[in-house]
Design a protein around this motif. Structure first.
Motif, PDB file in Angstrom:
ATOM      1  N   SER A  79       0.815  -1.220   0.000  1.00 28.14           N
ATOM      2  CA  SER A  79       0.000   0.000   0.000  1.00 28.14           C
ATOM      3  C   SER A  79       0.847   1.267   0.000  1.00 28.14           C
ATOM      4  O   SER A  79       0.353   2.342   0.339  1.00 28.14           O
ATOM      5  CB  SER A  79      -0.930   0.015   1.224  1.00 28.14           C
ATOM      6  N   THR A  80       2.100   1.131  -0.386  1.00 30.46           N
ATOM      7  CA  THR A  80       2.995   2.286  -0.368  1.00 30.46           C
ATOM      8  C   THR A  80       2.437   3.446  -1.184  1.00 30.46           C
ATOM      9  O   THR A  80       2.567   4.607  -0.802  1.00 30.46           O
ATOM     10  CB  THR A  80       4.389   1.899  -0.910  1.00 30.46           C
ATOM     11  N   TYR A  81       1.789   3.135  -2.316  1.00 26.42           N
ATOM     12  CA  TYR A  81       1.260   4.186  -3.184  1.00 26.42           C
ATOM     13  C   TYR A  81       0.137   4.993  -2.537  1.00 26.42           C
ATOM     14  O   TYR A  81      -0.243   6.062  -3.031  1.00 26.42           O
ATOM     15  CB  TYR A  81       0.773   3.593  -4.510  1.00 26.42           C
ATOM     16  N   LEU A  82      -0.379   4.531  -1.395  1.00 25.91           N
ATOM     17  CA  LEU A  82      -1.440   5.246  -0.679  1.00 25.91           C
ATOM     18  C   LEU A  82      -0.929   5.968   0.567  1.00 25.91           C
ATOM     19  O   LEU A  82      -1.713   6.556   1.297  1.00 25.91           O
ATOM     20  CB  LEU A  82      -2.542   4.266  -0.260  1.00 25.91           C
ATOM     21  N   GLN A  83       0.364   5.932   0.809  1.00 29.01           N
ATOM     22  CA  GLN A  83       0.892   6.463   2.063  1.00 29.01           C
ATOM     23  C   GLN A  83       0.988   7.987   2.083  1.00 29.01           C
ATOM     24  O   GLN A  83       1.053   8.585   3.144  1.00 29.01           O
ATOM     25  CB  GLN A  83       2.278   5.870   2.345  1.00 29.01           C
ATOM     26  N   PHE A  84       1.016   8.613   0.928  1.00 29.57           N
ATOM     27  CA  PHE A  84       1.234  10.052   0.885  1.00 29.57           C
ATOM     28  C   PHE A  84      -0.078  10.799   1.105  1.00 29.57           C
ATOM     29  O   PHE A  84      -0.988  10.730   0.282  1.00 29.57           O
ATOM     30  CB  PHE A  84       1.859  10.453  -0.456  1.00 29.57           C
ATOM     31  N   GLU A  85      -0.176  11.482   2.244  1.00 29.24           N
ATOM     32  CA  GLU A  85      -1.398  12.215   2.558  1.00 29.24           C
ATOM     33  C   GLU A  85      -1.572  13.432   1.651  1.00 29.24           C
ATOM     34  O   GLU A  85      -2.688  13.790   1.280  1.00 29.24           O
ATOM     35  CB  GLU A  85      -1.366  12.682   4.016  1.00 29.24           C
ATOM     36  N   LEU A  86      -0.454  14.072   1.298  1.00 28.96           N
ATOM     37  CA  LEU A  86      -0.481  15.272   0.467  1.00 28.96           C
ATOM     38  C   LEU A  86       0.519  15.135  -0.671  1.00 28.96           C
ATOM     39  O   LEU A  86       1.522  14.444  -0.553  1.00 28.96           O
ATOM     40  CB  LEU A  86      -0.123  16.526   1.288  1.00 28.96           C
ATOM     41  N   GLN A  87       0.205  15.802  -1.773  1.00 26.46           N
ATOM     42  CA  GLN A  87       1.161  15.914  -2.872  1.00 26.46           C
ATOM     43  C   GLN A  87       1.273  17.387  -3.235  1.00 26.46           C
ATOM     44  O   GLN A  87       0.267  18.037  -3.505  1.00 26.46           O
ATOM     45  CB  GLN A  87       0.679  15.121  -4.085  1.00 26.46           C
TER      46      GLN A  87
END
Length: 218
Positions: free
Chosen positions: A161-169
Motif C-alpha cells: 500500500s505504499t502508493y497510498l501512504q502520501f497524505e499530500l502531494q
C-alpha cells in the motif's frame, strides 16, 4: 458465454488525474496580468472566505472583465481543461466535438507575507486549477506551493500500500505553470514567506454539450 479474450488485465478505476501545463505565451502577458493590483486598488475589500489567511482574493467574475491578456489566459486554461476531459473520457465519449469548456468562476489571489489558503474544494464544476503569474521572492517547493490531499484517508502501512501512504502531494511553483485537478479533490497552499507578493490565478469549469449550433443568416 465465456469471453475469448483471456489476457490478464489490471484496471485502474477512479484514478486522480493531475495535469501540469506550461503557457508558452506567459512572458508576453505576464506584466499585463500583474495589473491585478489596479483591480485591488479599485476593490480594496478582499472576498471573504474562512480558508483565506493573510491574502487578497478578488471576486469570482474576473473572466467577465475586458482584458485582452487575461482573455488569452482564459483560453489557455480552458484548452487545458478540455485536454484533461478528453484524456480521461476517451473510452466513454467517442465524439467530443459536440462539447465545449465553460468557465464557471475565475479569480486571482495576491499572497502577502505568511499568507496561505486552508484546505477546501470547489463545487458545481469538473475541474479546478492554479496558475502562477508571479512567484515572488522564493521558488522553493515548500514556500507557498499548492498541495492536493488524497481521497483515501485510511490505508494499510504495508509495502503493498505504499502508493497510498502520501497524505499530500505538492507541486513546485513556476511562473507560467498551470496545475489542473478534479474539483472534488481537497487542496490548499502552504504559507508563503517573501517581501515580493505572489500572484496566482484560479478557475473552475466544466465541459458541457453543445445542443445546437446555428449559422448566422446573411
Amino acid at each position: 458465454s465465456k469471453s475469448n479474450n483471456t489476457s490478464n488485465k489490471i484496471h485502474r478505476l477512479w484514478p486522480t488525474p493531475v495535469g501540469e501545463f506550461f503557457n508558452p505565451d506567459h512572458q508576453k502577458i505576464r506584466d499585463k496580468l500583474i495589473v491585478f493590483e489596479d483591480y485591488k486598488t479599485q476593490n480594496p475589500k478582499s472576498k471573504k472566505g474562512i480558508e483565506n489567511i493573510n491574502l487578497y482574493e478578488s471576486g469570482y467574475n474576473i473572466h467577465q472583465l475586458q482584458n485582452e491578456s487575461y482573455t488569452k489566459l482564459i483560453h489557455f486554461i480552458a484548452g487545458c481543461f478540455y485536454t484533461m476531459s478528453k484524456k480521461m473520457n476517451d473510452r466513454i465519449i467517442i465524439d467530443d466535438s459536440k462539447y465545449i469548456t465553460e468557465i464557471v468562476n475565475s479569480w486571482f489571489i495576491v499572497y502577502g507575507n505568511s499568507g496561505f489558503v486552508a484546505p477546501h474544494l470547489h463545487g458545481n464544476c469538473s475541474w479546478s486549477c492554479v496558475y502562477y503569474v508571479q512567484l515572488g521572492d522564493s521558488t522553493g517547493i515548500g514556500n507557498g506551493s499548492t498541495y492536493l490531499q488524497k481521497i483515501h484517508l485510511m490505508a494499510k502501512t504495508d509495502v503493498g500500500s505504499t502508493y497510498l501512504q502520501f497524505e499530500l502531494q505538492h507541486f513546485l511553483p513556476e511562473e507560467g505553470k498551470l496545475i489542473v485537478w478534479p474539483s472534488h479533490i481537497v487542496h490548499g497552499s502552504y504559507p508563503y514567506f517573501g517581501k515580493t507578493k505572489r500572484i496566482i490565478v484560479s478557475e473552475s469549469g466544466f465541459i458541457s454539450r453543445i445542443v445546437m449550433v446555428v449559422d448566422g443568416i446573411d
